[in-house]
Design a protein around this motif. Structure first.
Motif, PDB file in Angstrom:
ATOM      1  N   SER A 154       1.005  -1.156  -0.019  1.00 23.90           N
ATOM      2  CA  SER A 154       0.096   0.022  -0.237  1.00 23.90           C
ATOM      3  C   SER A 154       0.682   0.941  -0.006  1.00 23.90           C
ATOM      4  O   SER A 154       0.335   2.289  -0.633  1.00 23.90           O
ATOM      5  N   LYS A 155       1.899   1.106   0.836  1.00 22.93           N
ATOM      6  CA  LYS A 155       2.810   2.358   0.924  1.00 22.93           C
ATOM      7  C   LYS A 155       3.464   2.530  -0.631  1.00 22.93           C
ATOM      8  O   LYS A 155       3.730   3.739  -1.118  1.00 22.93           O
ATOM      9  N   ALA A 156       3.907   1.709  -1.099  1.00 14.46           N
ATOM     10  CA  ALA A 156       4.685   1.755  -2.494  1.00 14.46           C
ATOM     11  C   ALA A 156       3.500   2.124  -3.449  1.00 14.46           C
ATOM     12  O   ALA A 156       4.029   2.992  -4.408  1.00 14.46           O
ATOM     13  N   ILE A 157       2.367   1.868  -3.426  1.00 11.24           N
ATOM     14  CA  ILE A 157       1.309   2.393  -4.406  1.00 11.24           C
ATOM     15  C   ILE A 157       1.110   3.881  -4.276  1.00 11.24           C
ATOM     16  O   ILE A 157       1.188   4.543  -5.238  1.00 11.24           O
ATOM     17  N   VAL A 158       0.924   4.201  -3.044  1.00  8.92           N
ATOM     18  CA  VAL A 158       0.936   5.759  -2.696  1.00  8.92           C
ATOM     19  C   VAL A 158       2.241   6.420  -3.119  1.00  8.92           C
ATOM     20  O   VAL A 158       2.049   7.537  -3.932  1.00  8.92           O
ATOM     21  N   LYS A 159       3.047   5.833  -2.739  1.00  8.35           N
ATOM     22  CA  LYS A 159       4.482   6.586  -2.796  1.00  8.35           C
ATOM     23  C   LYS A 159       4.811   6.693  -4.461  1.00  8.35           C
ATOM     24  O   LYS A 159       5.221   7.944  -4.869  1.00  8.35           O
ATOM     25  N   HIS A 160       4.585   5.939  -5.154  1.00  6.60           N
ATOM     26  CA  HIS A 160       4.753   6.070  -6.645  1.00  6.60           C
ATOM     27  C   HIS A 160       3.467   6.363  -7.581  1.00  6.60           C
ATOM     28  O   HIS A 160       3.558   6.268  -8.755  1.00  6.60           O
ATOM     29  N   ASN A 161       2.562   6.555  -6.902  1.00  5.82           N
ATOM     30  CA  ASN A 161       1.169   6.999  -7.501  1.00  5.82           C
ATOM     31  C   ASN A 161       0.906   5.959  -8.683  1.00  5.82           C
ATOM     32  O   ASN A 161       0.628   6.050  -9.767  1.00  5.82           O
TER      33      ASN A 161
END
Length: 178
Positions: A154-161
């Motif tokens: 989830s954090k990677a999805i948000v961080k990288h849009n």
């Protein structure tokens, strides 16, 4: 209950095919059958051009079109969001093959059964990562609970849009950073 999904960073993917090979080994697939295929796309303007490698597999769609068209209910979604196949119910009609907008279905020419990526549900049930994730040499793949905002995925999805490959086709559970 978790809702599993994956993040793939195409900027990190080097096209080594380790994910594809380990998937074939994990699922005991013959060399001519694979649940992961690759698209290559050239991006940029000369002289700043880069070759983007996009690994594609079953996207484990929220409202999976393959599940909707299956006349025997061989395709089904688990409580944790993994789209699976019951090989004993599959009659090889190929409706799911036609319905899949990602070309993620394959047919075993010996048995006639249609199959696809399973997110290594058996490994996940044991608390392990799917084989394509644990084998990725460039750490381009992250797997986990999409409903947990503190999970690594989830954090990677948000961080990288990160976005699904085809957001116009509905909600998939694989997100790509491109």
């Amino acid at each position: 209950m978790a809702r599993y999904g994956m993040f793939i960073d195409t900027k990190k993917c080097v096209g080594c095919y380790a994910c594809r090979v380990t998937c074939q080994m994990q699922n005991e697939l013959p060399v001519e059958i694979s649940y992961i295929h690759f698209h290559e796309q050239e991006t940029g303007i000369f002289p700043n051009v880069r070759n983007e490698i996009i690994p594609v597999q079953c996207q484990h769609c929220e409202d999976a079109p393959c599940e909707t068209v299956c006349p025997t209910k061989a395709t089904y979604t688990t409580e944790d969001g993994i789209v699976l196949m019951d090989e004993d119910k599959c009659i090889g009609c190929k409706y799911c093959v036609v319905a899949c907008p990602y070309g993620a279905r394959t047919q075993d020419h010996h048995t006639g059964v249609i199959n696809k990526c399973r997110f290594c549900a058996d490994l996940v049930a044991e608390g392990k990562q799917p084989s394509c994730v644990s084998t990725c040499i460039s750490d381009a793949r992250i797997f986990g609970d999409l409903d947990d905002p503190n999970s690594e995925v989830s954090k990677a999805i948000v961080k990288h849009n990160a976005q699904p490959l085809r957001p116009d086709l509905g909600k998939s559970k694989i997100y790509y950073a491109r």
